[in-house]
Design a protein around this motif. Structure first.
Motif, short mmCIF file in Angstrom:
data_model
loop_
_atom_site.label_atom_id
_atom_site.label_comp_id
_atom_site.label_asym_id
_atom_site.label_seq_id
_atom_site.Cartn_x
_atom_site.Cartn_y
_atom_site.Cartn_z
N TYR A 1 5.43 -13.56 -5.22
CA TYR A 1 5.57 -12.83 -3.96
C TYR A 1 7.03 -12.45 -3.76
CZ TYR A 1 4.84 -11.49 0.91
OH TYR A 1 4.77 -10.78 2.09
N ASP A 2 7.26 -11.17 -3.41
CA ASP A 2 8.62 -10.66 -3.22
C ASP A 2 9.02 -10.88 -1.76
OD1 ASP A 2 11.01 -9.36 -3.24
OD2 ASP A 2 10.23 -7.44 -3.98
N GLY A 3 9.78 -11.94 -1.52
CA GLY A 3 10.16 -12.27 -0.14
C GLY A 3 11.53 -11.73 0.23
N ASN A 4 12.26 -11.17 -0.76
CA ASN A 4 13.60 -10.66 -0.49
C ASN A 4 13.88 -9.44 -1.37
OD1 ASN A 4 16.29 -10.20 -0.04
ND2 ASN A 4 17.00 -12.16 -0.91
N LYS A 5 13.84 -8.27 -0.77
CA LYS A 5 14.03 -7.02 -1.54
C LYS A 5 15.49 -6.87 -1.99
CE LYS A 5 9.79 -5.32 -0.41
NZ LYS A 5 8.80 -6.26 -0.90
N ASP A 6 16.40 -7.61 -1.34
CA ASP A 6 17.83 -7.45 -1.66
C ASP A 6 18.19 -7.94 -3.06
OD1 ASP A 6 18.19 -6.40 0.83
OD2 ASP A 6 18.92 -8.27 1.74
N ASN A 7 17.35 -8.78 -3.67
CA ASN A 7 17.68 -9.23 -5.02
C ASN A 7 16.88 -8.48 -6.09
OD1 ASN A 7 15.17 -10.45 -4.80
ND2 ASN A 7 16.00 -12.47 -4.33
N ASN A 8 16.44 -7.27 -5.75
CA ASN A 8 15.66 -6.48 -6.71
C ASN A 8 16.49 -5.38 -7.41
OD1 ASN A 8 13.64 -8.01 -5.64
ND2 ASN A 8 12.46 -6.32 -4.78
N ASN A 9 17.79 -5.32 -7.06
CA ASN A 9 18.59 -4.20 -7.60
C ASN A 9 19.23 -4.50 -8.95
OD1 ASN A 9 18.06 -2.69 -5.29
ND2 ASN A 9 19.71 -3.74 -4.19
N PHE A 10 18.45 -4.94 -9.89
CA PHE A 10 18.96 -5.16 -11.25
C PHE A 10 18.31 -4.14 -12.17
CE2 PHE A 10 19.33 -9.27 -9.12
CZ PHE A 10 20.58 -9.72 -9.52
N ASP B 1 10.36 -14.05 -5.84
CA ASP B 1 11.55 -14.91 -5.67
C ASP B 1 11.23 -16.18 -4.88
OD1 ASP B 1 11.34 -13.80 -3.09
OD2 ASP B 1 12.61 -12.11 -3.69
N PHE B 2 12.28 -17.02 -4.72
CA PHE B 2 12.10 -18.30 -3.99
C PHE B 2 11.66 -18.04 -2.56
CE2 PHE B 2 15.84 -19.59 -6.85
CZ PHE B 2 14.99 -20.03 -7.85
N GLN B 3 12.26 -17.01 -1.92
CA GLN B 3 11.88 -16.71 -0.54
C GLN B 3 10.38 -16.37 -0.48
OE1 GLN B 3 13.79 -17.18 2.24
NE2 GLN B 3 11.83 -16.83 3.27
N TYR C 1 23.67 -23.91 -15.99
CA TYR C 1 24.17 -24.36 -14.68
C TYR C 1 24.13 -23.28 -13.60
CZ TYR C 1 25.64 -29.02 -16.17
OH TYR C 1 25.65 -30.33 -16.60
N GLU C 2 23.43 -22.18 -13.84
CA GLU C 2 23.34 -21.12 -12.83
C GLU C 2 21.88 -20.86 -12.48
OE1 GLU C 2 25.45 -18.71 -11.34
OE2 GLU C 2 27.19 -19.92 -11.93
N VAL C 3 21.65 -20.47 -11.23
CA VAL C 3 20.31 -20.03 -10.84
C VAL C 3 20.18 -18.56 -11.21
CG1 VAL C 3 18.83 -19.54 -8.84
CG2 VAL C 3 20.05 -21.71 -8.97
N ASP C 4 19.04 -18.16 -11.71
CA ASP C 4 18.87 -16.74 -12.04
C ASP C 4 18.90 -15.91 -10.76
OD1 ASP C 4 17.79 -15.09 -14.69
OD2 ASP C 4 17.48 -14.11 -12.75
N PRO C 5 19.81 -14.93 -10.68
CA PRO C 5 19.98 -14.19 -9.41
C PRO C 5 18.77 -13.35 -9.01
CG PRO C 5 21.35 -13.23 -11.16
CD PRO C 5 20.78 -14.50 -11.71
N HIS C 6 17.88 -13.02 -9.96
CA HIS C 6 16.68 -12.26 -9.58
C HIS C 6 15.81 -13.10 -8.63
CE1 HIS C 6 17.73 -10.61 -13.56
NE2 HIS C 6 17.15 -9.50 -13.18
N LEU C 7 15.87 -14.43 -8.81
CA LEU C 7 14.97 -15.32 -8.06
C LEU C 7 15.57 -15.76 -6.73
CD1 LEU C 7 13.89 -17.63 -11.05
CD2 LEU C 7 12.85 -15.48 -10.32
N GLY C 8 16.89 -15.59 -6.59
CA GLY C 8 17.57 -16.02 -5.37
C GLY C 8 18.81 -16.81 -5.72
#
Ligand SMILES: [Ca+2]
Ligand SMILES: [Ca+2]
Length: 469
Positions: free
Chosen positions: A42-51, A66-68, A107-114
């Motif tokens: 489920y896409d809870g945050n459209k702001d992390n879709n700009n890749f 994403d997590f949201q 050690y990083e969270v994937d930014p697509h997911l949040g």
């Protein structure tokens, strides 16, 4: 006053011993795991879709979940009877690593997911609803483009490049490169320490409750012994679910002896897939049930119908896919292990080989889904019938085309009868119990037992779920 102090001391002692006894794992057979591929849910945050690698028309690119999105759907997840979610790996991946298994930075969270903050919020919100979080974790390999490959200091971190060609040779399975993925050398103490420290860091930072360990059989058992014991030293009740893709319980149980709590039960999976399908037979499933005795803790295994590596069962069933899926759901929801429901299975989503089995969750199909209604009936039964909370499972009469089994405790029993043949079938079931009457949980029909026998006229592809009356 003395008595009060004594009572208090006793209570403390009792609580303490209970704590020690229950330390082994946070999980039991009463848990139910809902398995989510975060990018496809489920896409809870459209702001992390700009890749540049987000493309909803390409099943091999990111789709925006994403997590949201998971946070937004926690009430839905809870309504499915889930007590835990397992989510695909969240460490930063190389481009197009929507599934999470191509790690670029441990050690990083994937930014697509949040962000890390979003993930911590997901764990907190899930915990508020009594839902535990299991993180998928990969130690076997890195992504194809790992920066370590060009780092001279990490030259010894990988096994020498050689594909896995002989799947019967354990050395090759452990040290070869799986589908060309750079294979980490866990025999190198630096690699081992890095992975253990990294896993502990994720747990410390986020408060997750368990890990699903990826590609377990491709990593030496000595590593798993160290890995599990180091984490359990700090988190004694942490739950490990090991993915060992093999249908021999004796082979699977070798990994349980490294300390891993439960296995993805590919033995039962194999039986399920051969029973509930076109021209199916229950022979393999009945054999797998008999083989459960080779597991030390079968109740802590995950039992499943679908996952992200295999075609969805409904898509192998032709015109009767829905009925076969209902039969398979009946089995996993009434078996004494932890059901793992792959997102979308509860609404009968279709999906052929990877990546088709990873389509975006079809939220609009829930409303009129016959599978969803049936699934909810099973959730209700699982949550309310005490017989399903015992570990006892009795395989009753069966032949190539029908299966019957009983779940029973002192108070209640559930009798399940499944006809996998697309033809009517008359059967007689011999019962060990004293129940004289059963009631069908779907039709409410009453069935009477005479001389410990129950005679039934099964319809084609019938499902009878009877509870003692
Ligand atoms: Ca998004
Ligand atoms: Ca390996």
């Amino acid at each position: 006053m003395k008595k009060k102090v004594l009572a208090l001391v006793l209570i403390v002692i009792i609580l303490f011993s209970y704590g020690c006894l229950s330390n082994k794992s946070k999980f039991s057979q009463n848990d139910l795991i809902y398995f989510i591929m975060t990018d496809r849910f489920y896409d809870g945050n459209k702001d992390n879709n700009n890749f540049s690698d987000v493309d909803k028309n390409d099943l091999k690119a990111f789709h925006g979940g994403d997590f949201q999105g998971i946070i937004d759907k926690l009430d839905y997840i809870k309504s499915l009877g889930a007590t835990a979610i397992w989510i695909t790996p969240i460490a930063k991946n190389q481009p197009k690593g929507y599934h999470g298994y191509w790690i670029y930075d441990f050690y990083e969270v994937d930014p697509h997911l949040g962000t890390m903050k979003d993930f911590k919020k997901l764990v907190q919100e899930a915990h508020k609803k009594d839902i535990k979080v299991i993180l998928d974790y990969v130690v076997n390999h890195t992504g194809y483009d790992s920066p370590w490959l060009s780092d001279p200091e990490k030259k010894d971190w990988f096994n020498s490049k050689r594909e896995i060609t002989n799947w019967a040779d354990q050395e090759n399975v452990e040290n070869g490169w799986l589908y060309g993925l750079p294979d980490l050398n866990q025999n190198n103490a630096e690699v081992r320490d890095f992975l253990i420290e990294n896993a502990l860091w994720w747990i410390d930072e986020t408060g997750i409750d368990g890990m699903r360990l990826d590609t377990v059989k491709h990593v030496p058992k000595e590593f798993w012994e160290d890995f599990v014991s180091e984490i359990k030293k700090k988190y004694p009740d942490f739950y490990f679910l090991g993915e060992v893709w093999n249908d021999n319980p004796r082979y699977l149980d070798l990994y349980h002896h490294t300390g891993i709590d439960g296995m993805t039960n590919y033995s039962l999976y194999n039986g399920i897939r051969k029973a509930f399908t076109r021209y199916g037979s229950v022979t393999t499933l009945a054999h797998a049930i008999e083989q459960e005795k080779y597991f030390t803790s079968p109740e802590l295994n995950g039992i499943f119908i679908d996952n992200h590596d295999n075609r969805r069962l409904i898509s192998d069933g032709g015109d009767y896919g829905k009925q076969y899926l209902k039969q398979a759901l009946t089995f996993v929801m009434t078996y004494p292990s932890i059901p793992i429901i792959y997102y979308g299975t509860e609404i009968g989503m279709e999906g052929k080989a990877d990546p088709d089995n990873r389509r975006f969750m079809e939220w609009d199909k829930i409303e009129n889904s016959e599978i969803f209604d049936f699934y909810n009936t099973l959730v209700e039964l699982r949550n309310t019938n005490s017989a399903l909370q015992s570990t006892k499972f009795q395989l009753l009469d069966h032949d190539k085309y029908f299966l019957s089994y009983l779940r029973e405790n002192d108070d209640e029993s559930v009798l399940v009868v499944l006809n996998v043949l697309n033809k009517k079938k008359d059967v007689t079931i011999n019962l060990p119990s004293n129940s004289l009457k059963f009631q069908d949980i779907i039709t409410n029909n009453i069935y009477s037992v005479t001389n410990n026998q129950l005679s039934l006229n099964l319809k084609p592809l019938d499902i009878l779920i009877l509870k003692s009356k």
